[in-house]
Design an enzyme around this catalytic site. Structure first.
Site, PDB file in Angstrom:
ATOM      1  N   TYR A  49      47.939  41.601  33.580  1.00 30.15           N
ATOM      2  CA  TYR A  49      47.428  42.447  34.667  1.00 30.15           C
ATOM      3  C   TYR A  49      47.528  41.696  36.010  1.00 30.15           C
ATOM      4  O   TYR A  49      48.014  42.243  37.007  1.00 30.15           O
ATOM      5  CB  TYR A  49      45.976  42.886  34.390  1.00 30.15           C
ATOM      6  CG  TYR A  49      45.409  43.650  35.562  1.00 30.15           C
ATOM      7  CD1 TYR A  49      45.818  44.955  35.815  1.00 30.15           C
ATOM      8  CD2 TYR A  49      44.519  43.037  36.448  1.00 30.15           C
ATOM      9  CE1 TYR A  49      45.348  45.654  36.931  1.00 30.15           C
ATOM     10  CE2 TYR A  49      44.046  43.721  37.562  1.00 30.15           C
ATOM     11  CZ  TYR A  49      44.465  45.024  37.795  1.00 30.15           C
ATOM     12  OH  TYR A  49      44.015  45.697  38.901  1.00 30.15           O
ATOM     13  N   ARG A  68      34.712  36.468  41.720  1.00 25.71           N
ATOM     14  CA  ARG A  68      33.781  36.668  42.844  1.00 25.71           C
ATOM     15  C   ARG A  68      33.273  38.112  42.920  1.00 25.71           C
ATOM     16  O   ARG A  68      32.114  38.368  43.237  1.00 25.71           O
ATOM     17  CB  ARG A  68      34.519  36.286  44.134  1.00 25.71           C
ATOM     18  CG  ARG A  68      33.715  36.391  45.403  1.00 25.71           C
ATOM     19  CD  ARG A  68      34.627  36.468  46.613  1.00 25.71           C
ATOM     20  NE  ARG A  68      35.488  37.642  46.572  1.00 25.71           N
ATOM     21  CZ  ARG A  68      36.535  37.836  47.378  1.00 25.71           C
ATOM     22  NH1 ARG A  68      36.867  36.930  48.262  1.00 25.71           N
ATOM     23  NH2 ARG A  68      37.255  38.948  47.284  1.00 25.71           N
ATOM     24  N   ARG A  88      34.835  49.300  37.264  1.00 19.32           N
ATOM     25  CA  ARG A  88      36.158  48.735  36.990  1.00 19.32           C
ATOM     26  C   ARG A  88      35.956  47.376  36.339  1.00 19.32           C
ATOM     27  O   ARG A  88      35.134  46.586  36.786  1.00 19.32           O
ATOM     28  CB  ARG A  88      36.928  48.594  38.300  1.00 19.32           C
ATOM     29  CG  ARG A  88      37.312  49.956  38.900  1.00 19.32           C
ATOM     30  CD  ARG A  88      37.352  49.959  40.402  1.00 19.32           C
ATOM     31  NE  ARG A  88      37.875  48.718  40.927  1.00 19.32           N
ATOM     32  CZ  ARG A  88      39.171  48.460  41.099  1.00 19.32           C
ATOM     33  NH1 ARG A  88      40.067  49.374  40.824  1.00 19.32           N
ATOM     34  NH2 ARG A  88      39.581  47.313  41.583  1.00 19.32           N
ATOM     35  N   PHE A 106      50.520  29.832  55.992  1.00 17.54           N
ATOM     36  CA  PHE A 106      50.323  31.174  55.437  1.00 17.54           C
ATOM     37  C   PHE A 106      49.986  31.095  53.934  1.00 17.54           C
ATOM     38  O   PHE A 106      49.140  31.832  53.438  1.00 17.54           O
ATOM     39  CB  PHE A 106      51.610  31.981  55.680  1.00 17.54           C
ATOM     40  CG  PHE A 106      51.700  33.281  54.943  1.00 17.54           C
ATOM     41  CD1 PHE A 106      51.020  34.393  55.403  1.00 17.54           C
ATOM     42  CD2 PHE A 106      52.482  33.402  53.802  1.00 17.54           C
ATOM     43  CE1 PHE A 106      51.093  35.600  54.725  1.00 17.54           C
ATOM     44  CE2 PHE A 106      52.567  34.605  53.119  1.00 17.54           C
ATOM     45  CZ  PHE A 106      51.870  35.712  53.579  1.00 17.54           C
TER      46      PHE A 106
HETATM   47  C1  IN0 Z   1      48.535  38.009  49.656  1.00 16.65           C
HETATM   48  C2  IN0 Z   1      47.985  36.614  49.447  1.00 16.65           C
HETATM   49  C3  IN0 Z   1      49.018  35.501  49.559  1.00 16.65           C
HETATM   50  C4  IN0 Z   1      49.181  34.798  50.704  1.00 16.65           C
HETATM   51  C5  IN0 Z   1      50.096  33.734  50.765  1.00 16.65           C
HETATM   52  C6  IN0 Z   1      50.854  33.389  49.678  1.00 16.65           C
HETATM   53  C7  IN0 Z   1      50.715  34.067  48.489  1.00 16.65           C
HETATM   54  C8  IN0 Z   1      51.489  33.742  47.367  1.00 16.65           C
HETATM   55  C9  IN0 Z   1      51.319  34.422  46.196  1.00 16.65           C
HETATM   56  C10 IN0 Z   1      50.463  35.506  46.126  1.00 16.65           C
HETATM   57  C11 IN0 Z   1      49.700  35.861  47.204  1.00 16.65           C
HETATM   58  C12 IN0 Z   1      49.796  35.167  48.401  1.00 16.65           C
HETATM   59  O1  IN0 Z   1      46.883  36.301  50.264  1.00 16.65           O
HETATM   60  C13 IN0 Z   1      45.933  37.307  50.554  1.00 16.65           C
HETATM   61  C14 IN0 Z   1      44.748  36.693  51.280  1.00 16.65           C
HETATM   62  C15 IN0 Z   1      43.817  37.759  51.861  1.00 16.65           C
HETATM   63  O2  IN0 Z   1      44.170  38.892  51.974  1.00 16.65           O
HETATM   64  N1  IN0 Z   1      42.610  37.375  52.203  1.00 16.65           N
HETATM   65  C16 IN0 Z   1      41.564  38.288  52.687  1.00 16.65           C
HETATM   66  C17 IN0 Z   1      40.243  37.757  52.245  1.00 16.65           C
HETATM   67  C18 IN0 Z   1      39.785  38.260  50.916  1.00 16.65           C
HETATM   68  O3  IN0 Z   1      38.774  37.722  50.463  1.00 16.65           O
HETATM   69  O4  IN0 Z   1      40.357  39.174  50.351  1.00 16.65           O
HETATM   70  C19 IN0 Z   1      41.475  38.359  54.205  1.00 16.65           C
HETATM   71  O5  IN0 Z   1      40.932  39.345  54.686  1.00 16.65           O
HETATM   72  O6  IN0 Z   1      41.887  37.425  54.911  1.00 16.65           O
HETATM   73  C20 IN0 Z   1      45.524  38.069  49.315  1.00 16.65           C
HETATM   74  O7  IN0 Z   1      44.385  37.954  48.852  1.00 16.65           O
HETATM   75  N2  IN0 Z   1      46.445  38.916  48.729  1.00 16.65           N
HETATM   76  C21 IN0 Z   1      47.741  39.095  49.252  1.00 16.65           C
HETATM   77  C22 IN0 Z   1      48.255  40.387  49.365  1.00 16.65           C
HETATM   78  C23 IN0 Z   1      49.499  40.605  49.935  1.00 16.65           C
HETATM   79  C24 IN0 Z   1      50.220  39.521  50.410  1.00 16.65           C
HETATM   80 CL1  IN0 Z   1      51.728  39.778  51.161  1.00 16.65          CL
HETATM   81  C25 IN0 Z   1      49.750  38.212  50.278  1.00 16.65           C
HETATM   82  C26 IN0 Z   1      46.001  39.772  47.603  1.00 16.65           C
HETATM   83  C27 IN0 Z   1      46.349  39.284  46.169  1.00 16.65           C
HETATM   84  C28 IN0 Z   1      45.886  40.368  45.193  1.00 16.65           C
HETATM   85  C29 IN0 Z   1      45.613  37.991  45.824  1.00 16.65           C
HETATM   86  C30 IN0 Z   1      47.847  39.053  46.001  1.00 16.65           C
END
Ligand code: IN0
Length: 413
Positions: A168, A212, A225, A285
């Site tokens: 998942y 969390r 969920r 990033f």
């Molecule tokens: C992310 C990821 C992310 C960033 C950088 C490199 C990555 C490599 C592999 C996978 C994911 C990667 O980062 C974000 C961070 C984020 O959104 N933080 C929130 C705080 C929070 O608590 O949610 C904020 O508001 O700053 C992330 O969590 N995800 C994400 C989604 C799309 C992209 Cl392009 C990058 C979500 C997830 C589900 C963990 C992949």
């Protein structure tokens, strides 16, 4: 009021907080003039405040691609998350989402608040997507297709085993890692990272979120969920929701520690992924969310509050991480320090104590073996300790001044 108290307790948060606020204002002013790009960037700021800033620092083409990738994934997530959509409506949308991004006419209203706006005005995202380079479009389409199919598979499937849990998380986050690695490669600045390492980057973030967000997910209305795997929680309780009841506190914390130990398994892969990055903006990033994740796990470990409310790193610490993460030395120091916070919380009576300790020690060894740890003191936590002792000294100085003032006024009377 709460944030004022936090700043008083951590005065050295103030400068990074102000810097973050100013950078945020500056970024909001730099919204592009074209209406579709203006919509995409202002949406990005609304759905992820601090993360949007780090995206904004990427080079123009890659930044646009990541912004659209992020919004497409958020939209897909909004469809998956909306428990009011009947399954027979939801599944075909998830499966065909990679085609909808090419269609400026496509629209499906769902979600709430800013996510509803994103869905209602999705044509702006499609318009911007169609302006990206072909390499970026192909990567986004491919990942959206695989993720949509994976999400559809899990709509009717519970997360039973640890393998299901990993599968998942691969669909919803590991694939994001694979997609981002493809985008970095398409930008011409990075080598293509191995899929297994890209997957671990996503799994580490997603597993931290799942841990969390236990209470928020279990209390979701109209339907709860559940992402914690039965194979783990069934060792402690009969039903996942039993973890939130006070009488099960001991079992709940043991289960939580089991989940944290499972997440820690991905750390070494993440360190290897980050150490191969060359571009400074791409590095930040990737590294900032990873440091936030290890910090969150250190905070959640052995902490009953996860079952009572929200456990999050304070905003000032987030600001410090954003301000001070620049190279691998910073990452090793942060991972070493946060595992040092977790380590003394391991209770020898916890059923997974030995396993957790060996994971923590393996992480610390990986950080030590990098050879950079003795060169510099910690960049976040040491300064916390230094400042709290400074605060104690200031407190005693103020006390001494008040005392001498009172004694002199009494003497003059
Ligand atoms: C992310 C990821 C992310 C960033 C950088 C490199 C990555 C490599 C592999 C996978 C994911 C990667 O980062 C974000 C961070 C984020 O959104 N933080 C929130 C705080 C929070 O608590 O949610 C904020 O508001 O700053 C992330 O969590 N995800 C994400 C989604 C799309 C992209 Cl392009 C990058 C979500 C997830 C589900 C963990 C992949």
């Amino acid at each position: 009021m709460g944030s004022l108290a936090a700043v008083l307790r951590h005065p050295d948060d103030l400068y990074p907080l102000l810097k973050l606020k100013m950078a945020s204002r500056q970024a909001e002013k730099q919204i592009p003039p074209e209406p579709h790009w203006a919509f995409c960037y202002s949406m990005l700021h609304k759905v992820s405040r601090s993360f949007a800033l780090v995206i904004q620092q990427l080079g123009t083409d890659l930044r646009n691609a990541v912004c659209i990738f992020y919004l497409v994934l958020r939209a897909l997530d909004t469809v998956e998350d909306d428990t009011s959509i009947p399954t027979d409506v939801k599944v075909p949308i998830l499966i065909a989402f990679h085609r909808h991004v090419y269609d400026r006419e496509w629209r499906f209203s769902c979600g709430t608040k800013e996510y509803k706006v994103l869905m209602d005005q999705f044509h702006h995202v499609s318009t911007a997507f169609l302006e990206l380079g072909k390499g970026y479009q192909d990567a986004i389409e491919d990942i959206t297709k695989r993720m949509g199919a994976g999400m559809a598979k899990f709509i009717c499937k519970e997360v039973e085993s640890i393998d299901d849990y990993d599968e998942y998380c691969y669909y919803v986050a590991g694939l994001v890692g694979l997609g981002l690695s493809k985008l970095f490669y398409a930008s011409g600045t990075e080598d293509l990272a191995p899929d297994s390492l890209s997957n671990s980057m996503g799994l580490f973030l997603q597993k931290t979120n799942i841990i969390r967000d236990y209470l928020e997910d279990i209390n979701e209305i109209p339907k709860c969920r559940m992402f914690w795997p039965r194979e783990i929680w069934s060792k402690y309780v009969n039903k996942l929701e039993d973890l939130k009841y006070e009488e099960n506190s001991d079992k709940a914390v043991q289960c939580l520690n089991d989940m944290v130990t499972n997440a820690l398994m991905h750390v070494e892969d993440c360190l290897n992924y980050m150490s191969a990055l060359r571009d400074h903006a791409i590095f930040r990033f990737c590294a900032i969310p990873q440091i936030m994740a290890i910090g969150t796990l250190a905070l959640c470990y052995n902490n009953i509050e996860v079952f009572r409310g929200v456990v999050k790193m304070r905003r000032g610490l987030t600001a410090k991480v954003i301000d001070r993460t620049n190279n691998m030395t910073d990452v090793y120091l942060a991972f070493y320090d946060f595992s040092n916070i977790l380590k003394p919380k391991i209770n020898k009576n916890d059923p997974n104590a030995t396993k957790t300790l060996s994971r923590v020690e393996a992480i610390q060894k990986a950080c030590m073996d990098s050879g950079v740890l003795n060169k510099r003191k910690s960049y976040i936590i040491q300064s916390e300790l230094r400042h709290s002792s400074t605060m104690i000294v200031i407190f005693f100085i103020i006390l001494a001044i008040i005392f001498s003032y009172l004694s002199s006024t009494r003497a003059s009377k």
